[in-house]
Design a protein around this motif. Sequence first.
Motif, PDB file in Angstrom:
ATOM      1  N   ASN A   1       7.045  -6.158   0.077  1.00 52.36           N
ATOM      2  CA  ASN A   1       6.700  -4.794   0.502  1.00 52.36           C
ATOM      3  C   ASN A   1       5.735  -4.735   1.681  1.00 52.36           C
ATOM      4  O   ASN A   1       4.714  -4.054   1.630  1.00 52.36           O
ATOM      5  CB  ASN A   1       6.087  -3.988  -0.654  1.00 52.36           C
ATOM      6  CG  ASN A   1       7.012  -3.913  -1.833  1.00 52.36           C
ATOM      7  OD1 ASN A   1       8.215  -3.796  -1.647  1.00 52.36           O
ATOM      8  ND2 ASN A   1       6.458  -4.023  -3.026  1.00 52.36           N
TER       9      ASN A   1
ATOM     10  N   ASP B   1      -2.045   5.023  -2.701  1.00 51.65           N
ATOM     11  CA  ASP B   1      -3.151   4.083  -2.441  1.00 51.65           C
ATOM     12  C   ASP B   1      -3.921   4.507  -1.200  1.00 51.65           C
ATOM     13  O   ASP B   1      -5.152   4.466  -1.164  1.00 51.65           O
ATOM     14  CB  ASP B   1      -2.619   2.661  -2.207  1.00 51.65           C
ATOM     15  CG  ASP B   1      -1.954   2.077  -3.443  1.00 51.65           C
ATOM     16  OD1 ASP B   1      -2.464   2.314  -4.545  1.00 51.65           O
ATOM     17  OD2 ASP B   1      -0.919   1.388  -3.291  1.00 51.65           O
TER      18      ASP B   1
ATOM     19  N   GLU C   1       0.855  -1.207   0.000  1.00 54.42           N
ATOM     20  CA  GLU C   1       0.000   0.000   0.000  1.00 54.42           C
ATOM     21  C   GLU C   1       0.887   1.252   0.000  1.00 54.42           C
ATOM     22  O   GLU C   1       1.601   1.508   0.968  1.00 54.42           O
ATOM     23  CB  GLU C   1      -0.914   0.008   1.236  1.00 54.42           C
ATOM     24  CG  GLU C   1      -1.865   1.205   1.283  1.00 54.42           C
ATOM     25  CD  GLU C   1      -2.589   1.332   2.623  1.00 54.42           C
ATOM     26  OE1 GLU C   1      -3.804   1.134   2.666  1.00 54.42           O
ATOM     27  OE2 GLU C   1      -1.910   1.632   3.638  1.00 54.42           O
ATOM     28  N   SER C   2       0.832   2.018  -1.081  1.00 57.35           N
ATOM     29  CA  SER C   2       1.650   3.229  -1.174  1.00 57.35           C
ATOM     30  C   SER C   2       0.879   4.400  -0.566  1.00 57.35           C
ATOM     31  O   SER C   2      -0.321   4.287  -0.289  1.00 57.35           O
ATOM     32  CB  SER C   2       1.959   3.537  -2.639  1.00 57.35           C
ATOM     33  OG  SER C   2       0.745   3.826  -3.302  1.00 57.35           O
ATOM     34  N   GLU C   3       1.570   5.530  -0.420  1.00 58.91           N
ATOM     35  CA  GLU C   3       0.904   6.742   0.074  1.00 58.91           C
ATOM     36  C   GLU C   3      -0.268   7.097  -0.856  1.00 58.91           C
ATOM     37  O   GLU C   3      -1.356   7.462  -0.404  1.00 58.91           O
ATOM     38  CB  GLU C   3       1.933   7.885   0.145  1.00 58.91           C
ATOM     39  CG  GLU C   3       1.371   9.247   0.511  1.00 58.91           C
ATOM     40  CD  GLU C   3       0.769   9.336   1.919  1.00 58.91           C
ATOM     41  OE1 GLU C   3       1.012   8.442   2.746  1.00 58.91           O
ATOM     42  OE2 GLU C   3       0.000  10.307   2.172  1.00 58.91           O
TER      43      GLU C   3
END
Length: 479
Positions: free
Chosen positions: A388, A354, A350-352
């Motif tokens: 990740n 996302d 989960e990226s920023e």
Amino acid sequence: MLDKYKIYSFPDFKKARIKINAPFSRRNYQKGEDDLSLLKGKKVYIRTYGCQANIRDEEIMLGILKEFGMKETSKKEEADLVILNTCAVRENAEEKVYGEIGSLKPIKKLHPQMKIALCGCMALEPPIVEKILKTYPHIDFMFGTHDIAKLPIFLKRAFIDDEKFVDILSSSGEVVENLPSTRKEKFKAFVNIMYGCDKFCSYCIVPSTRGRERSRALRDVLKECEQLVKDGYLDITLLGQNVNAYGKDLKDGTNFALLLEEVAKTGVKRLRFITSHPFDFDDALIEVIAKYDNIMKYIHLPVQSGSSKVLKAMNRRYDREGYLSLVRKIKEKIPHVALSSDIIVGFPGESEEDFLDTLSLVEEVEYASLFTFIYSPRPFTPATIMQNQISDEIKHERFNRLSKTSEKIIERLSTAMVGKTYDVLIEEVSKKDPRFVSGYTEEFKLVHVEGDASLIGKIIKVKIIASHTYSLIGERVDG
Ligand code: SAH
Ligand code: SF4
Ligand code: F3S
């Protein structure tokens, strides 16, 4: 210590996830032939963790135990039988149980005749069962979520044969009816409509602990609900991990919309259901909810994430747009609907960006309540070995941001309720101030209103005069 336990069956993650072909077999609960009269008057302490499925299991276990004359106690020190009904959904749920197991050790030392059982979802995890066998020999027996109807057999082994044992089936191909039950509440009741889950979201242990989706027959659910209405219950919640999949395994055209409509026709004052998976939420269901006044306009519709990329990795079977268009359709057909949701922050990858998608989805849907969880890796689930993994620091930071966003929305929605009148089902005298009683609106909002115990179990009209975000203060407008 291992050799002291008799192993009847041991959990196996692989077996737990295997598909079993419908239709499932059905049988009625049997009390058994064993003479268990020595249980009469003995006391049981049950501690339940986790979701409504476990709460309902507790009611069934209590029902079985009471048939043998056992009594419930809230003091573990005086119990002859302690049952830990556990949850495995996140690591912190399990840590609480270990704390409780530890606290029981000195008590059992003082009362060596006490039997301690562990059941529920943790019992379905082989590493946990092994750890308990090795480390906590004061646990006497363990059984799983599929084995509750065998409680009379377990009681005989524990109390008559003085046996320590493990008897945990990893899968079940049956539905047991006519189970005794002692309901915890007087006006609100949970009714199982199905067991298990076939969705296999990549983070979730539930399909391994509760097995394959198995529906109860419509007539059996209906019979139970009709009896509850006769007994004076006002609020029924139909239970399943994914209620919208109800009936699929029956293969006779029965579906959730049909069942919901039949239960609504019993005339129960308030009808609810949890949990709805967005994937199976169809137009027929929306129509039934809109059509019946006694179906509450409150829908728990977990989204889990606002990012289509994350939803795909979660194996949720819908994307952001699909979810939002479902929400738009629901809001259009059911005005004043209140929606709630579960969201996981810090899912692997989960990226920023996302996460910002999640925040914007929450803003757009305007959830009336939101349950936010920090992703917790669970054994034998695909997400545990994904690349990740997110650091604890980022997980907590996102958790806090999401909580703040949600709180602001809830505050806004609650403030908008001030001045309006709602039906409130009064449940209890307020814990904080005995001059007040507390209950819930149809949209599950907690309201405190001046009054006494005579109002408990009544639905009264209340005008909201103040809002405290998570609860409201009101005054009676119907005398
Ligand atoms: N069947 C229901 C509820 C399942 S468990 C549903 O699908 O909505 C309740 C919630 O716990 C889930 O909705 C999810 O948000 C959360 N959850 C499940 N597994 C989790 C995990 N490994 N880490 C964090 N939260 C989890
Ligand atoms: Fe778990 Fe997904 Fe099933 Fe819900 S639908 S119980 S989150 S696998
Ligand atoms: Fe927990 Fe089992 Fe319910 S894991 S959330 S008690 S289905």
